[in-house]
Structures are given as C-alpha cells and as structure tokens.
Scaffold this active site. Structure first.
Site, PDB file in Angstrom:
ATOM      1  N   THR A 203      -5.334  -8.244   6.169  1.00 64.07           N
ATOM      2  CA  THR A 203      -5.696  -8.262   7.602  1.00 64.07           C
ATOM      3  C   THR A 203      -5.368  -9.597   8.267  1.00 64.07           C
ATOM      4  O   THR A 203      -4.822  -9.643   9.374  1.00 64.07           O
ATOM      5  CB  THR A 203      -7.203  -7.959   7.753  1.00 64.07           C
ATOM      6  OG1 THR A 203      -7.477  -6.727   7.096  1.00 64.07           O
ATOM      7  CG2 THR A 203      -7.602  -7.853   9.216  1.00 64.07           C
TER       8      THR A 203
ATOM      9  N   GLU B 252     -10.154   0.379 -10.158  1.00 67.48           N
ATOM     10  CA  GLU B 252     -11.334   0.078  -9.334  1.00 67.48           C
ATOM     11  C   GLU B 252     -12.515   0.941  -9.725  1.00 67.48           C
ATOM     12  O   GLU B 252     -12.383   2.118 -10.011  1.00 67.48           O
ATOM     13  CB  GLU B 252     -10.980   0.302  -7.848  1.00 67.48           C
ATOM     14  CG  GLU B 252     -12.143  -0.001  -6.910  1.00 67.48           C
ATOM     15  CD  GLU B 252     -11.750   0.083  -5.428  1.00 67.48           C
ATOM     16  OE1 GLU B 252     -10.608  -0.310  -5.086  1.00 67.48           O
ATOM     17  OE2 GLU B 252     -12.581   0.538  -4.632  1.00 67.48           O
TER      18      GLU B 252
ATOM     19  N   ASP C 194      -6.071   3.580  -8.143  1.00 61.54           N
ATOM     20  CA  ASP C 194      -7.400   3.604  -7.529  1.00 61.54           C
ATOM     21  C   ASP C 194      -7.976   5.008  -7.593  1.00 61.54           C
ATOM     22  O   ASP C 194      -7.695   5.856  -6.758  1.00 61.54           O
ATOM     23  CB  ASP C 194      -7.301   3.122  -6.071  1.00 61.54           C
ATOM     24  CG  ASP C 194      -8.669   3.121  -5.387  1.00 61.54           C
ATOM     25  OD1 ASP C 194      -9.663   3.519  -6.036  1.00 61.54           O
ATOM     26  OD2 ASP C 194      -8.737   2.731  -4.206  1.00 61.54           O
TER      27      ASP C 194
ATOM     28  N   ASP D  77      -0.697  -1.389  -4.307  1.00 62.86           N
ATOM     29  CA  ASP D  77      -2.097  -1.589  -3.903  1.00 62.86           C
ATOM     30  C   ASP D  77      -2.752  -0.230  -3.628  1.00 62.86           C
ATOM     31  O   ASP D  77      -2.179   0.585  -2.889  1.00 62.86           O
ATOM     32  CB  ASP D  77      -2.084  -2.466  -2.633  1.00 62.86           C
ATOM     33  CG  ASP D  77      -3.460  -2.941  -2.211  1.00 62.86           C
ATOM     34  OD1 ASP D  77      -4.350  -3.046  -3.071  1.00 62.86           O
ATOM     35  OD2 ASP D  77      -3.628  -3.245  -1.009  1.00 62.86           O
TER      36      ASP D  77
ATOM     37  N   SER E 209       0.883  -1.162   0.000  1.00 52.99           N
ATOM     38  CA  SER E 209       0.000   0.000   0.000  1.00 52.99           C
ATOM     39  C   SER E 209       0.925   1.217   0.000  1.00 52.99           C
ATOM     40  O   SER E 209       2.130   1.088   0.242  1.00 52.99           O
ATOM     41  CB  SER E 209      -0.880  -0.008   1.250  1.00 52.99           C
ATOM     42  OG  SER E 209      -0.063   0.131   2.407  1.00 52.99           O
TER      43      SER E 209
ATOM     44  N   VAL F 155      -5.082 -10.439   0.313  1.00 51.43           N
ATOM     45  CA  VAL F 155      -5.102 -10.871   1.708  1.00 51.43           C
ATOM     46  C   VAL F 155      -4.141  -9.972   2.486  1.00 51.43           C
ATOM     47  O   VAL F 155      -2.958  -9.900   2.162  1.00 51.43           O
ATOM     48  CB  VAL F 155      -4.652 -12.348   1.837  1.00 51.43           C
ATOM     49  CG1 VAL F 155      -4.670 -12.781   3.297  1.00 51.43           C
ATOM     50  CG2 VAL F 155      -5.536 -13.265   0.999  1.00 51.43           C
TER      51      VAL F 155
ATOM     52  N   HIS G 185     -11.013  -7.723  -3.392  1.00 53.01           N
ATOM     53  CA  HIS G 185     -10.320  -7.076  -2.267  1.00 53.01           C
ATOM     54  C   HIS G 185     -10.955  -7.572  -0.968  1.00 53.01           C
ATOM     55  O   HIS G 185     -12.048  -8.119  -0.972  1.00 53.01           O
ATOM     56  CB  HIS G 185     -10.460  -5.552  -2.379  1.00 53.01           C
ATOM     57  CG  HIS G 185      -9.520  -4.957  -3.375  1.00 53.01           C
ATOM     58  ND1 HIS G 185      -8.531  -4.070  -3.043  1.00 53.01           N
ATOM     59  CD2 HIS G 185      -9.412  -5.160  -4.713  1.00 53.01           C
ATOM     60  CE1 HIS G 185      -7.855  -3.735  -4.127  1.00 53.01           C
ATOM     61  NE2 HIS G 185      -8.364  -4.378  -5.161  1.00 53.01           N
TER      62      HIS G 185
HETATM   63 ZN   LIG Z   1      -8.262  -3.156  -1.316  1.00 52.46          ZN
END
Ligand SMILES: [Zn+2]
Length: 288
Positions: free
Chosen positions: A233, A136, A106, A85, A50, A231, A208
């Site tokens: 969390t 997205e 995004d 990401d 991220s 994946v 997601h």
């Molecule tokens: Zn996401």
C-alpha cells in the site's frame, strides 16, 4: 545474478535479526524501481506479485520474464527472489512450473485440515524444484472488513502444525492488517508473536500489511522472529502522490511533459526512495 529461492536469505535474516523487504510489483517500471532501490541499498529483496497484479501484467510468465531480464539488463548483483503473494493452490503450482523462486500458498480461507494437506503438497512440489514456500494460518485483517481496531491473532497450535509441514516461512496474524491502519488500531500483539516464535523452531515469520506500522513496532517484531515484511500500500501511496503533484503543478502541460517517461518518473522515483527507506528500517541494508 540469477533469481534465488528465499529460503536461504530469510534464514540468514532470522539469524542476523533483520528482515528482508518483500515489495509488490505492478508493472515494468515498478519492478525497476524495486530493483534500483535494493541494489542501491545493497540488500537482498523479494519482488512479489499478487494473483491480480500478475493478471494485470499479462500473466505469470510475463512477470517472470520481466524480473529475470531486468536483473540481467540492469546488472543487479543483490539476491532477488520472485515470489507469489497470497496464491491459490493452482496458482502456486503454476508459478513453480514457470520459474518463480518462491511461492505463498494461502489456504487460510480453507478448513484448517485442508490448508495443511494442500500446504504439504505445495511444499513437496516446490522443494523438488528448489522453490521456497510461505503459508498462512488464520487470516490477516483488511480494510474490506470495515473499520476494525485490531487484526486477527493466529492460534500458536495451528502455527506449529503448519510449521511442521516443512514450509520455509510462516505468515500469521499478530494484529496486522492489509491496507491502511485505522485510527483506532491497537498495534501488533507481541505476546502472540512470542507465543508463535516459541513453537516454530526458529522458522522465519512473515509480517503482512507492513505499510504504516510504526518503526518501533517493526523493529520489535524483527527482534522476535519476523524476517520478511510485505510492503504494498505504501508504495502505491507515494507513487500516486508524486504523480498527482506533477500533474497539479501543470508539468504535463510544459514542453514534452506529457511523455509517459517524464510523467511517470517522479512516481517511480518515489517508489525507489521508499524501498531504500524501508530496507533501512528493516536492517537489511548491506546484507546482500
Ligand atoms: Zn498479505
């Protein structure tokens, strides 16, 4: 093996009715854990950062160097794509320049026309560099929205327009949520997923919020066109839980148990195990 674009691996996954696991990394050991898991499972894999995690790690160049160098030093032979990401436009361009082999732009928070325009521009620049692109449509619910029983559902017409920009794979809300799923979650909307798959010409779709979706729903989503599952969390949860156990058992107080190489090992082993298990769930074991 050198880093590869994700276009080919996800196309193969879509055709072969399995999904590639896309795991978020946070540091050196996390990256090793993902690579170890994928290599042990003989599976193609996506390692993603991220914007926040990349900043935490010291920047995109550091992330790129870590992944690229570990592939060499660990003798990794399975295909690995390094992916941004949820990237902003400027971050996507920066990652393309640095050597990421895949980027997500995004623009879901932008007016739809602007999201489309910027997506086209990212696709042109990324494809010129052999880099794959994810975009997205709509947005994906998250825990920051409070307790919600269902995630957002994307509009198939918008999905088609986005798919037509030439992106390589599409993220669209089908009731999925980032973070942990609330007790009252109503599940994935397969009706929405089918409607999206119908208008996107066999383009790989991205799920997601893959942490905590039950196996049967994951497998049904794959059968309907999902080829990349994010994946994050869940890896954090197993890492924290194994580390907590080590400390609660007082192991850091025994001998040299305080050595970070010992203290952090159970957490990273747990991440490796989860990566292998999810790859098995997604059907990509031995698909390298
Ligand atoms: Zn996401």
């Amino acid at each position: 093996m050198a880093l590869v674009s994700a276009a080919e691996m996800l196309k193969k996954a879509r055709e072969g009715q399995y999904a590639v696991g896309a795991f978020n990394t946070n540091n050196l050991e996390w990256t090793q854990a993902i690579l170890r898991g994928a290599q042990a499972a003989n599976a193609p894999v996506m390692i993603q950062t991220s914007m926040g995690a990349a900043k935490y790690m010291g920047g995109y160049q550091v992330c790129y160097d870590i992944v690229k160098d570990l592939i060499d030093s660990m003798g990794i032979t399975v295909p690995v794509a390094l992916h941004l990401d949820h990237g902003e436009y400027e971050d996507a361009l920066k990652c393309i320049e640095i050597g990421y082999t895949s980027v997500m732009f995004d623009g879901s928070h932008l007016p739809f026309d602007e999201n489309l325009e910027k997506a086209k521009d990212v696709v042109a620049k990324a494809h010129a560099a052999g880099v794959s692109v994810e975009c997205e449509v709509g947005s994906i619910g998250g825990e920051e929205d409070g307790i919600i029983g269902s995630g957002e559902l994307a509009d198939p017409a918008e999905c088609k327009a986005m798919s037509d920009t030439g992106i390589d794979f599409l993220a669209a809300g089908i009731g999925n949520i980032h973070g942990s799923y609330p007790e009252n979650w109503t599940g994935l909307s397969f009706e929405t997923l089918e409607a999206i798959a119908d208008v996107t010409d066999g383009k790989p779709l991205v799920l997601h919020g893959g942490s905590g979706i039950p196996l049967d729903q994951v497998q049904k989503a794959i059968s309907l066109g999902v080829s990349k599952i994010n994946v994050n969390t869940e890896c954090q949860e197993v890492f924290a839980s194994a580390t907590r156990k080590y400390i609660e058992e007082g192991k850091d107080l025994e001998g040299k148990g305080f050595d970070p190489r010992k203290l952090l090992a159970p957490g990273f082993d747990a991440v490796t195990e989860l990566v292998k298990e999810r790859i098995e769930w997604f059907g990509s074991t031995n698909k390298a």
